[in-house]
Design a protein around this motif. Sequence first.
Motif, PDB file in Angstrom:
ATOM      1  N   ALA A 115      -7.614 -17.962  19.993  1.00 21.40           N
ATOM      2  CA  ALA A 115      -8.144 -17.151  21.089  1.00 21.40           C
ATOM      3  C   ALA A 115      -8.237 -17.943  22.381  1.00 21.40           C
ATOM      4  N   ALA A 116      -8.700 -19.198  22.296  1.00 17.25           N
ATOM      5  CA  ALA A 116      -8.821 -20.027  23.492  1.00 17.25           C
ATOM      6  C   ALA A 116      -7.460 -20.273  24.128  1.00 17.25           C
ATOM      7  N   ASP A 117      -6.431 -20.403  23.313  1.00 17.46           N
ATOM      8  CA  ASP A 117      -5.085 -20.587  23.839  1.00 17.46           C
ATOM      9  C   ASP A 117      -4.607 -19.324  24.554  1.00 17.46           C
ATOM     10  N   GLN A 118      -4.905 -18.162  23.980  1.00 12.62           N
ATOM     11  CA  GLN A 118      -4.516 -16.903  24.605  1.00 12.62           C
ATOM     12  C   GLN A 118      -5.216 -16.714  25.945  1.00 12.62           C
ATOM     13  N   VAL A 119      -6.474 -17.138  26.028  1.00 17.54           N
ATOM     14  CA  VAL A 119      -7.187 -17.098  27.302  1.00 17.54           C
ATOM     15  C   VAL A 119      -6.492 -17.991  28.326  1.00 17.54           C
ATOM     16  N   ALA A 120      -6.096 -19.187  27.906  1.00 17.60           N
ATOM     17  CA  ALA A 120      -5.412 -20.105  28.809  1.00 17.60           C
ATOM     18  C   ALA A 120      -4.090 -19.528  29.293  1.00 17.60           C
ATOM     19  N   ILE A 121      -3.382 -18.837  28.424  1.00 15.19           N
ATOM     20  CA  ILE A 121      -2.108 -18.212  28.795  1.00 15.19           C
ATOM     21  C   ILE A 121      -2.339 -17.124  29.838  1.00 15.19           C
ATOM     22  N   GLY A 122      -3.319 -16.256  29.601  1.00 18.48           N
ATOM     23  CA  GLY A 122      -3.605 -15.195  30.556  1.00 18.48           C
ATOM     24  C   GLY A 122      -4.033 -15.736  31.904  1.00 18.48           C
ATOM     25  N   THR A 123      -4.878 -16.745  31.900  1.00 16.05           N
ATOM     26  CA  THR A 123      -5.336 -17.355  33.148  1.00 16.05           C
ATOM     27  C   THR A 123      -4.179 -17.979  33.912  1.00 16.05           C
ATOM     28  N   THR A 124      -3.314 -18.693  33.207  1.00 18.01           N
ATOM     29  CA  THR A 124      -2.189 -19.363  33.862  1.00 18.01           C
ATOM     30  C   THR A 124      -1.207 -18.358  34.438  1.00 18.01           C
ATOM     31  N   HIS A 227      -7.378 -11.107  24.423  1.00 21.82           N
ATOM     32  CA  HIS A 227      -7.739 -12.313  25.160  1.00 21.82           C
ATOM     33  C   HIS A 227      -6.821 -12.552  26.350  1.00 21.82           C
ATOM     34  N   VAL A 228      -5.528 -12.312  26.182  1.00 22.90           N
ATOM     35  CA  VAL A 228      -4.572 -12.532  27.264  1.00 22.90           C
ATOM     36  C   VAL A 228      -4.910 -11.636  28.451  1.00 22.90           C
ATOM     37  N   VAL A 229      -5.097 -10.345  28.191  1.00 27.54           N
ATOM     38  CA  VAL A 229      -5.330  -9.392  29.271  1.00 27.54           C
ATOM     39  C   VAL A 229      -6.665  -9.652  29.958  1.00 27.54           C
ATOM     40  N   ARG A 230      -7.697  -9.905  29.188  1.00 27.45           N
ATOM     41  CA  ARG A 230      -9.010 -10.167  29.797  1.00 27.45           C
ATOM     42  C   ARG A 230      -8.940 -11.355  30.749  1.00 27.45           C
ATOM     43  N   ALA A 231      -8.312 -12.441  30.298  1.00 27.73           N
ATOM     44  CA  ALA A 231      -8.217 -13.628  31.139  1.00 27.73           C
ATOM     45  C   ALA A 231      -7.329 -13.377  32.355  1.00 27.73           C
ATOM     46  N   TYR A 232      -6.254 -12.641  32.158  1.00 31.99           N
ATOM     47  CA  TYR A 232      -5.355 -12.339  33.276  1.00 31.99           C
ATOM     48  C   TYR A 232      -6.077 -11.533  34.350  1.00 31.99           C
ATOM     49  N   VAL A 233      -6.822 -10.506  33.923  1.00 28.55           N
ATOM     50  CA  VAL A 233      -7.504  -9.634  34.878  1.00 28.55           C
ATOM     51  C   VAL A 233      -8.599 -10.385  35.632  1.00 28.55           C
ATOM     52  N   GLU A 234      -9.181 -11.397  35.028  1.00 30.66           N
ATOM     53  CA  GLU A 234     -10.163 -12.201  35.745  1.00 30.66           C
ATOM     54  C   GLU A 234      -9.532 -12.903  36.947  1.00 30.66           C
ATOM     55  N   LYS A 235      -8.242 -13.212  36.853  1.00 25.89           N
ATOM     56  CA  LYS A 235      -7.523 -13.825  37.967  1.00 25.89           C
ATOM     57  C   LYS A 235      -6.908 -12.773  38.897  1.00 25.89           C
ATOM     58  N   GLN A 236      -6.542 -11.624  38.328  1.00 21.58           N
ATOM     59  CA  GLN A 236      -5.842 -10.581  39.068  1.00 21.58           C
ATOM     60  C   GLN A 236      -6.581  -9.248  38.884  1.00 21.58           C
ATOM     61  N   GLN A 237      -7.773  -9.155  39.440  1.00 27.43           N
ATOM     62  CA  GLN A 237      -8.619  -7.988  39.200  1.00 27.43           C
ATOM     63  C   GLN A 237      -7.982  -6.694  39.697  1.00 27.43           C
ATOM     64  N   GLN A 238      -7.178  -6.767  40.737  1.00 28.78           N
ATOM     65  CA  GLN A 238      -6.549  -5.569  41.279  1.00 28.78           C
ATOM     66  C   GLN A 238      -5.513  -4.987  40.327  1.00 28.78           C
TER      67      GLN A 238
END
Length: 293
Positions: A115-124, A227-238
């Motif tokens: 899960a932590a890796d998926q968060v890192a992927i979404g954030t990156t 996890h990927v989508v949640r982390a991605y949206v934190e960077k790209q809320q729009q």
Amino acid sequence: MLGATVRWQGGGVDVAAVVEEKWGLGVQGVEELTGGMNSAAWLVVGDGGPVVAKVVEAGDLAFGAGLELAGRLGDAGLVTGRPVLSRAGRVVERVGGRQVGVLEFVEGVPLEGAAADQVAIGTTLGRVHEVSSTAPGGLEDWLQLVTQFDEWLDLEEWIRPAVATALDGVRELNGLSWAWLHGDPAAEAFLRQRDGTIALIDWGSAMRGPILYDVASAVMYAGTAEHVVRAYVEKQQQAADEIESGLEAFLNLRYAVQAGYFAWRCSTDVRTGLTDPAENRKGLADARPAFGF
């Protein structure tokens, strides 16, 4: 292995000689790297430290664009394995009917499925798209990443109708956001460095296109969107509403790309990056369940 030669897709490139002649780097040794489906890669140990040499087909239009994108993202502070310019100031040199690039070597441990890796992927990915955002282009032209395989879609009876359904689903969407994309964000392309920084390498599939394609690709590889989508949206809320309405269609498109790509490889017996030719059939079979077949 001084003077190591790439024997790949029916041709050869003397990696050490090319790096020395075109890049002016002293070469002490060359070691083959594995894993590339559309390229051959070598770790080159030289006087200034290690670099990576990549060789692709002459017609690979994404190669130079991907190296240039890696350079731009590197300028913005991301770790990307950016290109080393040749003596002539180019990111790519043409040698013996091939394209050759030299990249900065990036150390790190490939991410996996935690899960932590998926968060890192979404954030990156969110950071990449934040830096590389661009105006939308023509969707139909972009969809050639699927339609280019039309000649081979009748290899098995399920492929053509599955691809047609996926294309129609994406065509129905409106208001898509675009950026320069990684194009194939599998977990192993993300490297955790000693200081915890996440690097993103392997830009050979880079393209300008809808951000949802990268997000869907990362979700496909992860096996879950959570996890990927949640982390991605934190960077790209729009992008939250866009992802909610369009992710399923782009997941289908991503599997359609896989189906078309492996139908082509099976039909033409392309074996680059494989240790067993049966892996092409497996890649095709892995796409089939996504369409209910």
